[in-house]
Design a protein around this motif. Sequence first.
Motif, PDB file in Angstrom:
ATOM      1  N   ILE A   5       1.110  -1.196   0.075  1.00 32.43           N
ATOM      2  CA  ILE A   5       0.069  -0.084  -0.056  1.00 32.43           C
ATOM      3  C   ILE A   5       1.041   1.243  -0.007  1.00 32.43           C
ATOM      4  O   ILE A   5       1.737   1.509   0.979  1.00 32.43           O
ATOM      5  CB  ILE A   5      -0.918  -0.103   1.180  1.00 32.43           C
ATOM      6  CG1 ILE A   5      -1.855  -1.226   1.086  1.00 32.43           C
ATOM      7  CG2 ILE A   5      -1.781   1.321   1.360  1.00 32.43           C
ATOM      8  CD1 ILE A   5      -2.686  -1.490   2.361  1.00 32.43           C
TER       9      ILE A   5
ATOM     10  N   CYS B  99       0.792   3.946   3.455  1.00 31.34           N
ATOM     11  CA  CYS B  99      -0.146   3.550   4.261  1.00 31.34           C
ATOM     12  C   CYS B  99      -0.062   4.127   5.520  1.00 31.34           C
ATOM     13  O   CYS B  99       1.041   4.064   6.251  1.00 31.34           O
ATOM     14  CB  CYS B  99      -0.092   1.976   4.318  1.00 31.34           C
ATOM     15  SG  CYS B  99      -0.883   1.104   5.593  1.00 31.34           S
TER      16      CYS B  99
ATOM     17  N   TYR C  67       0.582   0.790  -7.049  1.00 28.75           N
ATOM     18  CA  TYR C  67       0.462   0.338  -5.836  1.00 28.75           C
ATOM     19  C   TYR C  67      -0.766   0.312  -5.563  1.00 28.75           C
ATOM     20  O   TYR C  67      -1.712   1.150  -5.840  1.00 28.75           O
ATOM     21  CB  TYR C  67       1.521   0.707  -4.954  1.00 28.75           C
ATOM     22  CG  TYR C  67       2.916   0.814  -5.383  1.00 28.75           C
ATOM     23  CD1 TYR C  67       3.742  -0.365  -5.198  1.00 28.75           C
ATOM     24  CD2 TYR C  67       3.494   1.692  -5.818  1.00 28.75           C
ATOM     25  CE1 TYR C  67       5.111  -0.589  -5.386  1.00 28.75           C
ATOM     26  CE2 TYR C  67       5.011   1.526  -6.228  1.00 28.75           C
ATOM     27  CZ  TYR C  67       5.720   0.309  -6.049  1.00 28.75           C
ATOM     28  OH  TYR C  67       6.955   0.034  -6.172  1.00 28.75           O
ATOM     29  N   LYS C  68      -1.405  -0.307  -4.584  1.00 29.74           N
ATOM     30  CA  LYS C  68      -2.640  -0.083  -3.775  1.00 29.74           C
ATOM     31  C   LYS C  68      -2.606   1.168  -3.246  1.00 29.74           C
ATOM     32  O   LYS C  68      -1.722   1.857  -2.543  1.00 29.74           O
ATOM     33  CB  LYS C  68      -2.631  -1.253  -2.671  1.00 29.74           C
ATOM     34  CG  LYS C  68      -2.910  -2.626  -3.236  1.00 29.74           C
ATOM     35  CD  LYS C  68      -3.041  -3.494  -1.883  1.00 29.74           C
ATOM     36  CE  LYS C  68      -2.949  -5.072  -2.254  1.00 29.74           C
ATOM     37  NZ  LYS C  68      -2.889  -6.071  -1.386  1.00 29.74           N
ATOM     38  N   GLY C  69      -3.971   1.807  -3.264  1.00 26.64           N
ATOM     39  CA  GLY C  69      -3.943   3.194  -2.601  1.00 26.64           C
ATOM     40  C   GLY C  69      -3.460   4.218  -3.510  1.00 26.64           C
ATOM     41  O   GLY C  69      -3.513   5.496  -3.097  1.00 26.64           O
TER      42      GLY C  69
ATOM     43  N   TYR D  47      -8.224   4.307   6.114  1.00 33.18           N
ATOM     44  CA  TYR D  47      -8.165   2.962   5.488  1.00 33.18           C
ATOM     45  C   TYR D  47      -8.853   1.836   6.262  1.00 33.18           C
ATOM     46  O   TYR D  47      -8.410   1.233   7.197  1.00 33.18           O
ATOM     47  CB  TYR D  47      -6.659   2.662   5.312  1.00 33.18           C
ATOM     48  CG  TYR D  47      -6.401   1.389   4.624  1.00 33.18           C
ATOM     49  CD1 TYR D  47      -6.665   1.323   3.329  1.00 33.18           C
ATOM     50  CD2 TYR D  47      -5.725   0.231   5.314  1.00 33.18           C
ATOM     51  CE1 TYR D  47      -6.457   0.108   2.488  1.00 33.18           C
ATOM     52  CE2 TYR D  47      -5.652  -1.049   4.443  1.00 33.18           C
ATOM     53  CZ  TYR D  47      -5.978  -1.005   3.250  1.00 33.18           C
ATOM     54  OH  TYR D  47      -5.707  -2.031   2.202  1.00 33.18           O
TER      55      TYR D  47
ATOM     56  N   HIS E 155      -9.908  -1.882   7.090  1.00 31.89           N
ATOM     57  CA  HIS E 155      -9.144  -3.109   6.825  1.00 31.89           C
ATOM     58  C   HIS E 155     -10.095  -4.352   7.342  1.00 31.89           C
ATOM     59  O   HIS E 155     -10.703  -4.160   8.446  1.00 31.89           O
ATOM     60  CB  HIS E 155      -7.855  -3.052   7.447  1.00 31.89           C
ATOM     61  CG  HIS E 155      -6.700  -3.977   6.879  1.00 31.89           C
ATOM     62  ND1 HIS E 155      -6.922  -5.309   6.602  1.00 31.89           N
ATOM     63  CD2 HIS E 155      -5.602  -3.921   6.444  1.00 31.89           C
ATOM     64  CE1 HIS E 155      -6.160  -5.846   6.133  1.00 31.89           C
ATOM     65  NE2 HIS E 155      -5.161  -5.076   5.861  1.00 31.89           N
TER      66      HIS E 155
END
Length: 801
Positions: A676, A679, A697-699, A730, A732
Amino acid sequence: MRWLFFTLIICLISVKGSGQSNIAQKIAFNHLANPTTNLFVHFDKNIYSNNETVYFTAYILKTEKFHLNAHKILAVALVRDVDSALVKSDKFLIQNGLAFGNMLIPDSVVTGNYQLLAYTDKLVNGKPELIFKQPITIKTNIELPFRANIKLVENPSISNKENQVLISVTTNDYKFLSKPVSVNYKYGTVQKTAKTDAAGQLLLTIPKQQNLVDPNISVKLKYQKDSSFLSMPLPTGKITANVKFFPEGGNLVTNIISTVAWEVTDLQKRPIALKAFLFKNNFPIDTIETNSYGIGKFKLLADENAVYTVKLANNSLADTVYKLPKVLSSGLVINIENAVVEDTLSLILRNHKSQKFFIRIHNFKQCFLDIPFDMEMKIRKLKIPLAEIPKGLNTITITDSLDRPLAERLFFAHYNNKDLIYTNTDKNTYHQREQVSLTLDSKELPETAIVSIAVVQENRLTLRNSNDIESYTYIRNQLENMPSNGKTSIYKDRDYLEQILSVKGWRRYTWQQTQDIKPSDTLKNIDSLQITGIVKKNKKPLTAAINLATFGDSNIRVIETSMEGKFDFSTPDLITEYGKKMHLFVNATNKESYNIEINDAFEKASKDLSKTEASLIPTVPLNLTNNSDLVLKNNEKAIQLKEVTIKKTVDRPRFHYAKGGFGANSCGDYVCMYDILNCTNHANDPGNSQPIAGVTYKGSNGPYQECKTYTEEDKSFVAFSGIRYHKEFYLHDYKDPLEPAFFSTIYWNHGTILQPKKETALTFYTSDITGMFKVIIQGITKDDVIYTEQKFEVKQKGQIN
């Protein structure tokens, strides 16, 4: 005795004569000269740890006087209590009176008590118009470099002239340290430095100092590169109490029974509960007492020629006899049995003779009721409908024909502690990492609302630092030196409000000050904080304008300087993602000959306010006798390894996405172990790596753009702090069993819109932390504020019945 009832119907009464118009005008002038602060910031909790993210929503309240568009930027500064040092500051965008943001607590911050100081960019007479202060405590999630504690050697005794204080320092496993620890301590007017002995101990002999405003001994310990703080209130012998008497309405009048409220506090404004004896001409006539709030009441039929005193029955106080106000030979006595009311205010007036008065209801900003009243009898009971009176604290002032105040009393109109929003979780108890379904029921909501929602670990909310939007808007922001009621919300405790209104007056101004107000007092110098700069060539002023380019994201914006090289920024030019720097560079040939200088007025304002506004928080005794009290418990944190320096290439775990070197790059970007980008849950984690250009990338919103670096010597390119966009919380599901999930804030939403008579469903997951959690909802409607909360519990698997 026969009572005569009167009901004053506001809608049938008009303001009488020029004298009454003049009073209303002076009250209006006072409102312009002494505005009430209208900024509230909802922070997700009030206890944080290093590397943790602070989430917040800022609301500009009561906007009838304020132009929302004049407030464009919100600055938030982290200030340390012990020395008012500015630790960190950020700036965020304000839109339509709302600002959303987050701030990362630096890893290097020393544990202890801090404040989050928020203010807007609009200046009135050189000072931010809107300021808000939130006390917080910062703990650590890693093991301390050393253990330290402080204690009194002997039990407290009033007869002792000195205090013996022992400071002990050891390693974490209770062994001797290899070197002495430097100890800097301050108590009252004494400030000294010493060192521990070979056993890690230091015995201090400290002479007592009487009546200190700050009763704490504050100790800073330094061992090699590590520091820690301790504090403890020291016994001072007999103290001088602060005793005040408040005859209802203002005065004691001979041969008229009055209700007298009284308050006893210490020098730190903490309430003192005690018993006392009431004397008339040195002869005891009654036994009275104060409660846990330090407040009491008693009835008194006063005699003009008598002297009334109160003797406190408390051996720890230096002075125990206090005199009541002098009894007047004539005057008006007002009695309001219930000052916290809904739609009608009932009161009793007592007087010796027939007299004409003026009755006014106002809030020192606007006069709502202004009528003449003929007191033909000695006792009158009145009922005043409050249909045209706004919700909140108001004042009834009764004056004679020359507008001299005879009696005055605070009351709260339209009090209603019923929740406008009801919260329901699908269960009362959950497992770790289990989904929670939360429903917000708005059936009592009269109009659309916007709220911020925090779901946090309950022990991350301390009563000492508590503040909610209802209590702040209607109570704390209006009255000074509010003692704690032992509950989270002051507003929702009706009995507490009744007692407070009997002993508290308006904080900012009085009737006499209002009478002295002049139109010239309303004149103000209006300005705003800005970020400006200047470009020089070969260290000399420019003779022609040049273009500069600025960016903080993928967009590049062009700024043109003046002929002299001066420039300033408009708000859109400064906005960037949270955690990113703004970059500015000369867009011209031979750029190395240019020099850019940035002047950020917010930086100076934050430093100045940290020394002035932050220091106005009342000093209270702090019982931090062991530095391990500021370490999170083992069930609230992941195991932290000691930092090591890697000197050679090591095998790295394989990841699905490509990653660069360890840590963050020069632009501050990083990728966590779960791929992420930036993050917030793993900021400064030792497992972070640098992102690679071209990889998605993630995010992220697309392929990562190359991070360009410039040398410090290149003054044609500068990096500075811009205005932040908020970063989304975020959410999760914690499905990866190997990922530690010790998050005390498990849900945050900065701007949920709620519609009347509708339900809103939310879902989130519990973390690895067990114990009680609290749902806190705060927000605004067009005409009111909202606060509600609910609890649920998280247990380990197998523990739920």
